[in-house]
Design a protein around this motif. Structure first.
Motif, PDB file in Angstrom:
ATOM      1  N   THR A 105       0.834  -1.197   0.000  1.00 53.75           N
ATOM      2  CA  THR A 105       0.000   0.000   0.000  1.00 53.75           C
ATOM      3  C   THR A 105       0.874   1.255   0.000  1.00 53.75           C
ATOM      4  N   PRO A 106       0.376   2.354  -0.561  1.00 57.59           N
ATOM      5  CA  PRO A 106       1.143   3.599  -0.531  1.00 57.59           C
ATOM      6  C   PRO A 106       0.982   4.364   0.787  1.00 57.59           C
ATOM      7  N   LYS A 107       0.066   3.911   1.646  1.00 55.83           N
ATOM      8  CA  LYS A 107      -0.162   4.612   2.910  1.00 55.83           C
ATOM      9  C   LYS A 107      -0.676   3.604   3.935  1.00 55.83           C
ATOM     10  N   VAL A 108       0.029   3.488   5.061  1.00 53.88           N
ATOM     11  CA  VAL A 108      -0.352   2.523   6.082  1.00 53.88           C
ATOM     12  C   VAL A 108      -0.820   3.216   7.364  1.00 53.88           C
ATOM     13  N   ASP A 109      -0.506   4.497   7.482  1.00 56.89           N
ATOM     14  CA  ASP A 109      -0.861   5.264   8.672  1.00 56.89           C
ATOM     15  C   ASP A 109      -0.997   6.715   8.259  1.00 56.89           C
ATOM     16  N   LEU A 110      -2.009   7.365   8.756  1.00 59.79           N
ATOM     17  CA  LEU A 110      -2.238   8.758   8.372  1.00 59.79           C
ATOM     18  C   LEU A 110      -1.139   9.686   8.866  1.00 59.79           C
ATOM     19  N   ALA A 111      -0.400   9.283   9.902  1.00 60.20           N
ATOM     20  CA  ALA A 111       0.682  10.109  10.435  1.00 60.20           C
ATOM     21  C   ALA A 111       1.960   9.980   9.617  1.00 60.20           C
ATOM     22  N   LEU A 112       2.033   8.982   8.743  1.00 60.28           N
ATOM     23  CA  LEU A 112       3.233   8.758   7.941  1.00 60.28           C
ATOM     24  C   LEU A 112       3.004   9.247   6.511  1.00 60.28           C
ATOM     25  N   PRO A 113       4.074   9.669   5.852  1.00 60.72           N
ATOM     26  CA  PRO A 113       3.919  10.157   4.474  1.00 60.72           C
ATOM     27  C   PRO A 113       3.605   9.020   3.510  1.00 60.72           C
ATOM     28  N   GLU A 114       3.093   9.383   2.340  1.00 61.61           N
ATOM     29  CA  GLU A 114       2.896   8.365   1.311  1.00 61.61           C
ATOM     30  C   GLU A 114       4.238   7.780   0.945  1.00 61.61           C
ATOM     31  N   GLY A 115       4.220   6.507   0.569  1.00 60.47           N
ATOM     32  CA  GLY A 115       5.444   5.817   0.212  1.00 60.47           C
ATOM     33  C   GLY A 115       5.125   4.395  -0.190  1.00 60.47           C
ATOM     34  N   ASP A 116       6.074   3.522  -0.019  1.00 58.24           N
ATOM     35  CA  ASP A 116       5.888   2.095  -0.297  1.00 58.24           C
ATOM     36  C   ASP A 116       5.893   1.356   1.024  1.00 58.24           C
ATOM     37  N   TYR A 117       4.770   0.721   1.334  1.00 57.76           N
ATOM     38  CA  TYR A 117       4.622  -0.015   2.587  1.00 57.76           C
ATOM     39  C   TYR A 117       4.134  -1.426   2.279  1.00 57.76           C
ATOM     40  N   VAL A 118       4.444  -2.345   3.179  1.00 55.68           N
ATOM     41  CA  VAL A 118       3.946  -3.705   3.043  1.00 55.68           C
ATOM     42  C   VAL A 118       3.699  -4.292   4.427  1.00 55.68           C
ATOM     43  N   VAL A 119       2.648  -5.086   4.505  1.00 56.32           N
ATOM     44  CA  VAL A 119       2.391  -5.915   5.683  1.00 56.32           C
ATOM     45  C   VAL A 119       2.557  -7.351   5.217  1.00 56.32           C
ATOM     46  N   VAL A 120       3.476  -8.070   5.865  1.00 55.42           N
ATOM     47  CA  VAL A 120       3.703  -9.476   5.553  1.00 55.42           C
ATOM     48  C   VAL A 120       3.128 -10.272   6.723  1.00 55.42           C
ATOM     49  N   ALA A 121       2.151 -11.123   6.429  1.00 53.66           N
ATOM     50  CA  ALA A 121       1.464 -11.880   7.478  1.00 53.66           C
ATOM     51  C   ALA A 121       1.926 -13.330   7.477  1.00 53.66           C
ATOM     52  N   TYR A 122       2.060 -13.857   8.686  1.00 53.43           N
ATOM     53  CA  TYR A 122       2.439 -15.251   8.886  1.00 53.43           C
ATOM     54  C   TYR A 122       1.454 -15.911   9.837  1.00 53.43           C
ATOM     55  N   LYS A 123       1.210 -17.194   9.621  1.00 57.46           N
ATOM     56  CA  LYS A 123       0.505 -18.007  10.605  1.00 57.46           C
ATOM     57  C   LYS A 123       1.610 -18.672  11.414  1.00 57.46           C
ATOM     58  N   ALA A 124       1.599 -18.462  12.712  1.00 60.68           N
ATOM     59  CA  ALA A 124       2.624 -19.012  13.596  1.00 60.68           C
ATOM     60  C   ALA A 124       1.984 -20.027  14.537  1.00 60.68           C
ATOM     61  N   VAL A 125       2.614 -21.185  14.660  1.00 62.96           N
ATOM     62  CA  VAL A 125       2.100 -22.249  15.522  1.00 62.96           C
ATOM     63  C   VAL A 125       3.111 -22.524  16.617  1.00 62.96           C
ATOM     64  N   SER A 126       2.644 -22.484  17.855  1.00 65.42           N
ATOM     65  CA  SER A 126       3.466 -22.813  19.012  1.00 65.42           C
ATOM     66  C   SER A 126       2.666 -23.781  19.867  1.00 65.42           C
ATOM     67  N   GLY A 127       3.040 -25.061  19.807  1.00 58.91           N
ATOM     68  CA  GLY A 127       2.239 -26.075  20.493  1.00 58.91           C
ATOM     69  C   GLY A 127       0.875 -26.141  19.847  1.00 58.91           C
ATOM     70  N   ASN A 128      -0.164 -25.950  20.655  1.00 61.49           N
ATOM     71  CA  ASN A 128      -1.530 -25.965  20.140  1.00 61.49           C
ATOM     72  C   ASN A 128      -2.091 -24.562  19.924  1.00 61.49           C
ATOM     73  N   VAL A 129      -1.245 -23.554  20.020  1.00 66.58           N
ATOM     74  CA  VAL A 129      -1.694 -22.171  19.878  1.00 66.58           C
ATOM     75  C   VAL A 129      -1.290 -21.636  18.503  1.00 66.58           C
ATOM     76  N   VAL A 130      -2.257 -21.070  17.796  1.00 66.15           N
ATOM     77  CA  VAL A 130      -2.010 -20.463  16.489  1.00 66.15           C
ATOM     78  C   VAL A 130      -2.135 -18.950  16.646  1.00 66.15           C
ATOM     79  N   SER A 131      -1.159 -18.237  16.111  1.00 69.58           N
ATOM     80  CA  SER A 131      -1.163 -16.774  16.145  1.00 69.58           C
ATOM     81  C   SER A 131      -0.970 -16.244  14.731  1.00 69.58           C
ATOM     82  N   THR A 132      -1.329 -14.995  14.548  1.00 72.74           N
ATOM     83  CA  THR A 132      -1.025 -14.293  13.316  1.00 72.74           C
ATOM     84  C   THR A 132       0.045 -13.266  13.651  1.00 72.74           C
TER      85      THR A 132
END
Length: 160
Positions: A105-132
């Motif tokens: 996205t070119p904007k991820v937060d209104l307080a930050l200037p336009e630019g090149d931004y990315v959110v990289v999401a992972y599914k993380a598993v620890s034992g029986n607990v799943v997190s993002t």
């Protein structure tokens, strides 16, 4: 009740490290919809995110802050951000991580200037607990720089 309060506290503390804005129904503070990006952009972002996750897992907190982007240094301070990372580690390091997706996205937060931004999401598993896990980065000096790290504990599962 105690468990849900703990999860809510986690969400509040994780957001203390960084500010990110979300759109509202009345048209104020609307951010552009993220895109999946090209395979080349995805590979570049995934490589950078893996490096930051290695630092996070290895408790290389000073190095994380040193490599972080100006967007993080502008919206937070070292002590607050690193405290949020340390808190995220209390859920234990994941046994397994699986890439879940990208949001460019070119904007991820209104307080930050336009630019090149990315959110990289992972599914993380620890034992029986799943997190993002979400690694938020800004393109700066021809490199992806960390500006946020968020963990959202999704609960118990039987995934191994």
């Amino acid at each position: 009740m105690k468990r849900s309060m703990g999860m809510a506290l986690c969400a509040v503390l994780m957001l203390a490290g960084c500010r990110f804005s979300f759109g509202t129904d009345d048209g104020r503070q609307v951010l552009p919809a993220p895109t999946a990006g090209t395979p080349e952009l995805q590979q570049d972002a995934a490589d950078a995110a893996k490096e930051y996750l290695k630092l996070i897992d290895a408790h290389e907190d000073d190095e994380i802050w040193r490599r972080a982007g100006s967007g993080l240094h502008t919206t937070s301070n070292k002590r607050v951000f690193l405290s949020s990372i340390k808190f995220a580690r209390t859920f234990s390091l994941p046994d397994k991580r699986e890439l879940h997706g990208f949001g460019f996205t070119p904007k991820v937060d209104l307080a930050l200037p336009e630019g090149d931004y990315v959110v990289v999401a992972y599914k993380a598993v620890s034992g029986n607990v799943v997190s993002t896990e979400r690694v938020v980065m800004q393109r700066e000096d021809d490199a992806w720089k960390l500006i946020g790290y968020h963990v959202n504990k999704n609960g118990q599962t039987s995934i191994k």
